[in-house]
Design an enzyme around this catalytic site. Structure first.
Site, PDB file in Angstrom:
ATOM      1  N   ASP A  48     -18.234  42.202 -16.444  1.00  0.00           N
ATOM      2  CA  ASP A  48     -19.072  41.469 -17.674  1.00  0.00           C
ATOM      3  C   ASP A  48     -20.305  43.192 -18.329  1.00  0.00           C
ATOM      4  OD1 ASP A  48     -19.262  39.369 -20.158  1.00  0.00           O
ATOM      5  OD2 ASP A  48     -21.313  40.348 -19.026  1.00  0.00           O
ATOM      6  N   TYR A  53     -27.677  46.321 -22.390  1.00  0.00           N
ATOM      7  CA  TYR A  53     -27.600  46.483 -20.979  1.00  0.00           C
ATOM      8  C   TYR A  53     -28.120  48.501 -20.662  1.00  0.00           C
ATOM      9  CZ  TYR A  53     -26.143  41.860 -20.289  1.00  0.00           C
ATOM     10  OH  TYR A  53     -25.894  40.531 -20.215  1.00  0.00           O
ATOM     11  N   LYS A  78     -20.603  42.882 -25.583  1.00  0.00           N
ATOM     12  CA  LYS A  78     -21.203  42.013 -26.191  1.00  0.00           C
ATOM     13  C   LYS A  78     -22.330  42.621 -27.649  1.00  0.00           C
ATOM     14  CE  LYS A  78     -22.060  39.112 -22.198  1.00  0.00           C
ATOM     15  NZ  LYS A  78     -22.856  40.529 -21.089  1.00  0.00           N
ATOM     16  N   HIS A 111     -23.881  38.253 -29.117  1.00  0.00           N
ATOM     17  CA  HIS A 111     -25.068  38.143 -27.936  1.00  0.00           C
ATOM     18  C   HIS A 111     -25.951  36.974 -27.751  1.00  0.00           C
ATOM     19  CE1 HIS A 111     -26.286  40.885 -24.220  1.00  0.00           C
ATOM     20  NE2 HIS A 111     -26.776  39.016 -23.871  1.00  0.00           N
TER      21      HIS A 111
END
Length: 276
Positions: A48, A53, A78, A111
């Site tokens: 994931d 990120y 996401k 998200h």
């Protein structure tokens, strides 16, 4: 739930592993490449990540380095808040799969429920789903009222809702809503970013089963029917987090853990966040 490859079946028939690897706050670079490779070699099949990120490229390199058949893996990413909108979301998806080096995603999520934006973004996810670019689509951090609003406009309902979920934040209302609508609940930050690992009551339960506190929490997730994605960068922890299929918590211990709830978040409140 017999092992690390055990799956739950989403509302559209897609199989999703019960336990996966989260990579939040793990930076791009050789460490993350190795973490992903190690996890896959250990038997993990679910990874994931998310655009925000800023580590999708290293996740992709780790997947390639593990040399496992793509069909065996379940990869999630996401779309970030600044890319919510029909065309922008489609473009964000293309950027994510390019960085990951993949042709498709197994799960693509919105998200955060940014007001006034997530309906159009969902239309884009429906398009990606219909085109076969995402095998499943869902949301993250959505409360019941966000889901209700989304489903008023949606052709396809979300298959997954990924939320902050741990013994201090049991999200019973969210879980009940998701169960009613056949939306799979998934836990992010299941170990409360490590804050629960020295909890005395959890340690007492862990001692009884000759397990670690982390293993007890992850087992609690699974027995509650919640998919879980603990994060770790250490090989022994990656292995340890997966060692939760050889014991079962009693209903009494499940209740004891439930009672630790304080509605306490370590992340932002989905009804009150101001980042875009």
């Amino acid at each position: 739930m017999k092992n690390l490859q055990s799956t739950t079946t989403l509302s559209n028939g897609v199989e999703m592993p019960w336990l996966g690897l989260g990579v939040f706050k793990v930076k791009e670079g050789s460490e993350l490449v190795n973490v992903v490779k190690t996890a896959i070699e250990h038997g993990y099949r679910s990874i994931d990540t998310a655009a925000i990120y800023d580590n999708e490229s290293s996740v992709g390199k780790g997947i390639q380095a593990a040399q496992v058949d793509r069909k065996e893996l379940f990869v999630t990413s996401k779309v970030w808040n600044s890319d919510l909108g029909y065309e922008k979301t489609l473009a964000a998806f293309d950027e994510s799969i390019t960085k990951l080096g993949l042709d498709y995603l197994d799960l693509y999520l919105i998200h955060w429920p940014v007001e006034g934006k997530f309906i159009e973004a969902w239309r884009a996810l429906e398009t990606l789903y219909e085109e076969g670019k995402a095998r499943a689509i869902g949301v993250s951090n959505f409360q019941p009222h966000h889901l209700e609003e989304l489903m008023k406009h949606a052709k396809i309902k979300p298959m997954v809702n990924q939320v902050e979920y741990h013994p201090r934040l049991t999200q019973k209302e969210v879980q009940a809503f998701c169960q009613k609508h056949d939306i799979q609940l998934e836990a992010w930050s299941p170990l409360m970013q490590g804050e629960l690992l020295d909890n005395e009551e959890l340690q007492e339960i862990a001692d009884h089963y000759k397990k670690t506190v982390a293993q007890v929490i992850l087992r609690w997730d699974l027995q509650n029917g919640v998919v879980t994605i603990p994060k770790s960068t250490k090989a022994h922890r990656i292995a340890e987090n997966a060692d939760v299929f050889d014991f079962e918590l009693t209903s009494e211990d499940m209740e004891r853990i439930d009672k630790l709830n304080q509605d306490h978040r370590v992340g932002p409140d989905p009804d009150n966040f101001d980042f875009s």
